[in-house]
Motif scaffolding. Sequence first.
Motif, PDB file in Angstrom:
ATOM      1  N   VAL A 277       0.837  -1.206   0.000  1.00  0.00           N
ATOM      2  CA  VAL A 277       0.000   0.000   0.000  1.00  0.00           C
ATOM      3  C   VAL A 277       0.869   1.251   0.000  1.00  0.00           C
ATOM      4  CG1 VAL A 277      -1.695   1.317   1.322  1.00  0.00           C
ATOM      5  CG2 VAL A 277      -1.944  -1.163   1.102  1.00  0.00           C
ATOM      6  N   GLU A 278       1.935   1.241   0.790  1.00  0.00           N
ATOM      7  CA  GLU A 278       2.852   2.387   0.817  1.00  0.00           C
ATOM      8  C   GLU A 278       3.535   2.557  -0.540  1.00  0.00           C
ATOM      9  OE1 GLU A 278       5.292   1.301   4.079  1.00  0.00           O
ATOM     10  OE2 GLU A 278       3.843   1.975   5.599  1.00  0.00           O
ATOM     11  N   ALA A 279       3.850   1.446  -1.211  1.00  0.00           N
ATOM     12  CA  ALA A 279       4.463   1.521  -2.541  1.00  0.00           C
ATOM     13  C   ALA A 279       3.515   2.132  -3.553  1.00  0.00           C
ATOM     14  CB  ALA A 279       4.891   0.131  -3.004  1.00  0.00           C
ATOM     15  N   LEU A 280       2.222   2.016  -3.314  1.00  0.00           N
ATOM     16  CA  LEU A 280       1.220   2.626  -4.190  1.00  0.00           C
ATOM     17  C   LEU A 280       1.030   4.109  -3.899  1.00  0.00           C
ATOM     18  CD1 LEU A 280      -1.567  -0.130  -4.140  1.00  0.00           C
ATOM     19  CD2 LEU A 280       0.303   0.143  -5.774  1.00  0.00           C
ATOM     20  N   GLY A 281       1.766   4.626  -2.921  1.00  0.00           N
ATOM     21  CA  GLY A 281       1.628   6.030  -2.557  1.00  0.00           C
ATOM     22  C   GLY A 281       0.410   6.300  -1.698  1.00  0.00           C
TER      23      GLY A 281
END
Length: 293
Positions: A182-186
């Motif tokens: 989720v963090e990688a998706l911004g």
Amino acid sequence: MNNFTAHPENPAQIPAAVGVLGGGRMGAGIAHAFLASGATVVVVERDGDAAEAARGRVADVLKKSAERGTSTEPLETLSARFSVSTDYSAFTPCGLVVEAVPEDWDLKVAALTAVEDRLDADAWLATNTSSLSVSGLSDNLRRPERFLGLHFFNPVPASLLVEVVLAKSTCAELAGAACSWVEALGKTPVVVNDAPGFASSRLGVAIALEAIRMVEQGVASAEDIDAAMVLGYKFPVGPLKLTDIVGLDVRLGIAEYLSSTLGERFSPPQLLRDMVERGELGRKSGKGFYSWS
């Protein structure tokens, strides 16, 4: 072993290949999010017409993202990593598959079990359900420890939140990995233990249902109720306009489920039932609490 890659602009790891089951508005948004973060993505739909419609939706989201200047890669590069299929076997290379079919229990169970049969034993599986029991769904799977909820919000490109919903059997490795995805998706992950409506749907539907009752009782117009929440409580969009965006039929289905599990306080107003019966489903039908023509 699952093959992972890190997007050059974000050290958080995402699966190198991601599958999305269902290419409607939500599924297309999820596909776009993973494409934009460096993954190769395949969307699987029920038939050729639905697959081509999904291709068009994702292409449209990619084009708009490029026009806004929010893409870090050329449109051609993103498009080259995207494909559609009608064959569940297209999911076999995927390290993660996100199910995004309509909110129907039997449909989701059938879809999830069919997907799991095509995945490698070390792949992860997620549901985008906004209210159904993730633990209950996991009871139908052979590898329930590799399953959880990833509740994205509509519209996915603009939303900054994803609920990470942990089933009773979700393993700790998956819980941690999901937050990094989720963090990688911004976006920001909010971790929730499985419960009816989770956190966001439970609160959001409660507000929406009360707003619908206020319209039903003639307290105020839809426009004025929404304005009160936007201007007074800093909501980005009012609860009635958001109901139109989500779909009145979707709101009704969630309310009926929450009413059956949490009690009468979630009982759908008659106005909501009547509007769905008339086909006034919101933006997708052109008419709801607002006109979308």
